[in-house]
Enzyme design. Structure first.
Site, short mmCIF file in Angstrom:
data_model
loop_
_atom_site.label_atom_id
_atom_site.label_comp_id
_atom_site.label_asym_id
_atom_site.label_seq_id
_atom_site.Cartn_x
_atom_site.Cartn_y
_atom_site.Cartn_z
N HIS A 54 0.84 -1.19 0.00
CA HIS A 54 0.00 0.00 0.00
C HIS A 54 0.88 1.25 0.00
CE1 HIS A 54 -2.90 -2.97 1.56
NE2 HIS A 54 -3.82 -2.18 1.06
N ASP A 114 -4.56 -6.66 -7.63
CA ASP A 114 -4.82 -5.94 -6.39
C ASP A 114 -5.06 -4.48 -6.78
OD1 ASP A 114 -5.10 -5.44 -3.69
OD2 ASP A 114 -3.23 -6.41 -3.12
#
Length: 541
Positions: free
Chosen positions: A192, A265
C-alpha cells in the site's frame, strides 16, 4: 451467455473493471461508472456497510441499476477474509475467524465450515465474489501487511487450509480468490505504501510461495489476485508481478496451467500509483495477462484507467482480441456464479445464520486456536482468590483492518463470570502517562495479565516498556496474551507465560478467559516460528 459480437468496445472495456464508491446507497460516482462507463463490478468496504438489510438492498439496487443497460450482471466483491480484515462486522453477520486462528486450530473441516458459513451469508447479501482466502505463506516475522491474514509458515498447511476455504466459499455460490500471487508472505514492505521484493530463486519459490497457488488451481479456484511485489526469478525487469508478463502469463497461465480469472490488487496502492501510475498500470496489467482491473476508491483514477485502456486499443497497443480473451473468461464465470438477477428486492432475516449454529462453529474454532507458547513461570491457571489486574491494549485509531470500537469486548469482561478482576484500558501506542499510571496501579495486585495488540511488524515501544517494567516488578510472574501478532514475545523475551490468540473477537476473548482459568486446555498449535526457542508446531492435516 452474451455474445461478444453484440458488445461495443466500450462495453467490453467496462467489464474489465471493478471499482469502489463511498456511500451506503448508489451515489453519483457508482451511477456514472455503471451508466456511462459500463462497469463490470463493484467492491465494498466498511464505508458501504450500515447493516445487513441495508447491504442486501444495496447489492440488489446496483444490479437493478445495471440491468437495463446490460444483460451482464455485476460482480459484487468484498474483502471478507475473516479476522482483522472483515468489511462486514455488524450484528446479525457471523464474525468469521482470521486465517492464523484457523491455522492454529489445525482442523480443515472447521476451515471449510467457517468459509461455508461466511459464503452462505455473503450470498444472501447479494455478494458474489470474495477476495479471499489469503494463501500467502507468512515466513517473515516483520511482514507489516500479511501476518495473521496467513494460515501460517508451512506451505503444505497453507495450501490445505486455502483449498478448504475455497471449497467452502464456492460451494455456497460465491467465487473465491486466492491471493496474492505469486506470494506476499516473505516481504517487509506494505505494498500500500511502496514496492517490495522477494529475491528467492525459482526452486525456493516453487517449494514455498507457489505451492498453495498450485493447490488452489487444483481445486478450481475462480480467481487469483496479483501481488504488487517484484520477483526477479520470474521477471528481469524491476516491475511488480501485477505488471509482469513473465509472472502472469508465462508462469501462472502457461507453467501452472491456470484457466480462471486473474484480478489485480488495487492499482491505487502506492506500489503502482507512485511508480507507473494508475492509467498506465491498468494497460500494463492487461498486457501482462490480467483479466480484471481493481481501482477501489477515487473516481478520477477509475475513469482515467478506463480511458487509458480505450486509448491503448485505439492505438493498437492492446488488441480487441486481447480484450475478448479476458471477456470470455469473465462472462463464463458470471454465467456460472451469478445467473439471472431478480427484479424483486431481497427479503433477509437477521441474524443471517441461526445464532446457535453460527456460535457453535465460531466458538469451536476459537477454543481450538488459543496457543500456549510458554508457562515456564507456572502462572497458570489464574488463582481466583488473588487480586487480579488486566491491562488491555486497544486500538484507538481505526482502519479497514482493525476491530471497530463498538465491538470491543475485553478480557476483563470475559473473566467477570469466573471471579472479580479489575481492568485498565491503554492505547496500543500508550503515552508515557498511561504507562506510569498502569505501573502505579499494578502495585496493588498480586496477579497481572497484559493483553498486547500489534498491528505493525513489531510490538509498539510503549507496550514493550510497560511489560518489561511489570515483569521485573513481579519477578517474572506476569502473564502476557497477544491478540493479534504472535511475534510479540520476540520483543519481550523475559516473559515466562505467553499465550497467542491471533485476534480479539468476542468468542476468542471468551476462549482466552477459559484457558486462563483452566476451564479448557490451550489446544492451538503455533503456526509460525517465533524464535529458535519457539518453533512452529504444524498441526497434522
Amino acid at each position: 451467455m452474451v455474445q461478444l459480437s453484440k458488445l461495443t468496445l466500450d462495453e467490453k472495456i467496462g467489464q474489465l473493471f471493478i471499482c469502489g464508491f463511498h456511500s451506503q446507497t448508489p451515489d453519483e460516482q457508482i451511477k456514472t461508472l455503471i451508466e456511462q462507463y459500463h462497469l463490470g463490478g463493484v467492491i465494498y468496504f466498511r464505508r458501504n456497510v450500515g447493516s445487513a438489510s441495508q447491504l442486501a438492498d444495496l447489492s440488489h439496487n446496483l444490479q437493478v441499476l445495471s440491468k437495463p443497460l446490460s444483460e451482464i450482471p455485476l460482480f459484487i466483491a468484498i474483502d471478507q477474509e475473516g479476522g482483522m480484515v472483515s468489511r462486514i462486522d455488524h450484528d446479525g453477520v457471523s464474525r468469521i475467524p482470521g486465517n492464523m486462528s484457523l491455522g492454529a486450530a489445525g482442523d480443515l473441516k472447521l476451515t471449510e465450515a467457517a468459509a461455508a458459513l461466511g459464503g452462505e451469508e455473503l450470498f444472501k447479501l447479494g455478494i458474489n465474489l470474495n477476495f479471499a482466502p489469503v494463501v500467502d505463506v507468512n515466513n517473515n516475522p516483520v511482514n507489516p501487511v500479511i501476518g495473521v491474514r496467513s494460515f501460517g509458515e508451512d506451505p503444505k498447511l497453507v495450501a490445505a487450509h486455502g483449498a478448504a476455504a475455497i471449497k467452502g466459499y464456492q460451494n455456497q455460490g460465491v467465487s473465491a480468490t486466492a491471493k496474492h500471487f505469486p506470494g506476499h508472505g516473505d516481504t517487509a514492505v506494505d505494498t500500500h505504501l511502496g514496492l517490495a521484493v522477494v529475491p528467492h530463486d525459482k526452486e525456493r519459490l516453487e517449494q514455498v510461495e507457489l505451492l498453495p497457488f498450485r493447490k488452489a488451481i487444483e481445486v478450481g479456484v475462480d480467481m487469483i489476485m496479483t501481488a504488487h511485489v517484484i520477483f526477479p526469478a520470474f521477471e528481469s525487469e524491476e516491475i511488480p508481478a501485477t505488471l509482469s508478463y513473465g509472472v502472469l502469463t508465462k508462469l501462472l497461465r502457461e507453467e501452472l496451467g491456470y484457466e480462471g480469472l486473474i484480478v489485480t490488487d488495487c492499482l491505487e496502492m502506492h506500489a503502482i500509483s507512485k511508480s507507473v501510475g494508475i492509467p498506465e498500470g491498468a494497460v500494463k496489467a492487461l498486457e501482462a495477462g490480467a483479466d480484471l482491473i481493481l481501482v477501489s476508491h477515487t473516481m478520477k483514477d477509475q475513469v482515467a484507467a478506463i480511458k487509458a485502456v480505450r486509448a491503448a486499443v485505439n492505438s493498437g497497443r492492446l488488441t480487441e482480441e486481447r480484450i475478448d480473451a479476458s471477456l470470455e473468461r469473465i462472462l463464463s464465470l458470471k454465467e456460472k456464479r451469478i445467473g439471472q438477477i431478480s427484479d424483486k428486492a431481497p427479503e433477509i432475516t437477521v441474524p443471517l445464520t441461526p445464532a446457535e449454529e453460527s456460535e457453535r462453529i465460531l466458538r469451536q474454532i476459537a477454543e481450538k486456536s488459543i496457543t500456549l507458547v510458554t508457562d515456564a513461570g507456572n502462572n497458570l491457571p489464574l488463582r481466583t482468590d488473588a487480586r487480579t489486574l488486566v491491562i488491555w491494549a486497544e486500538v484507538r485509531h481505526f482502519t479497514e483492518v482493525d476491530e471497530p470500537a463498538h465491538f470491543r469486548y475485553t478480557l476483563g469482561e470475559a473473566l467477570a463470570p469466573y471471579f472479580q478482576v479489575d481492568e485498565i484500558l491503554i492505547g496500543s501506542h500508550p503515552k508515557s502517562s498511561e504507562i506510569s499510571a498502569a505501573i502505579e496501579r499494578s502495585a496493588e495486585y498480586s496477579q497481572i495479565v497484559v493483553v498486547t495488540y500489534t498491528s505493525e511488524g513489531r510490538l509498539p515501544e510503549g507496550q514493550k516498556l510497560l511489560i518489561e517494567d511489570l515483569n521485573q516488578r513481579t519477578g517474572g510472574k506476569l502473564i502476557v496474551v497477544s491478540v493479534r501478532n504472535p511475534y510479540d514475545i520476540n520483543e519481550i523475551p523475559d516473559v515466562t507465560t505467553y499465550l497467542c490468540a491471533y485476534e480479539n473477537r468476542p468468542v476468542t476473548v471468551d476462549a482466552i478467559a477459559k484457558v486462563l482459568v483452566g476451564q479448557i486446555q490451550a489446544e492451538g498449535k503455533l503456526p509460525v516460528t517465533l524464535s529458535s526457542r519457539f518453533p512452529a508446531e504444524v498441526a497434522s492435516i
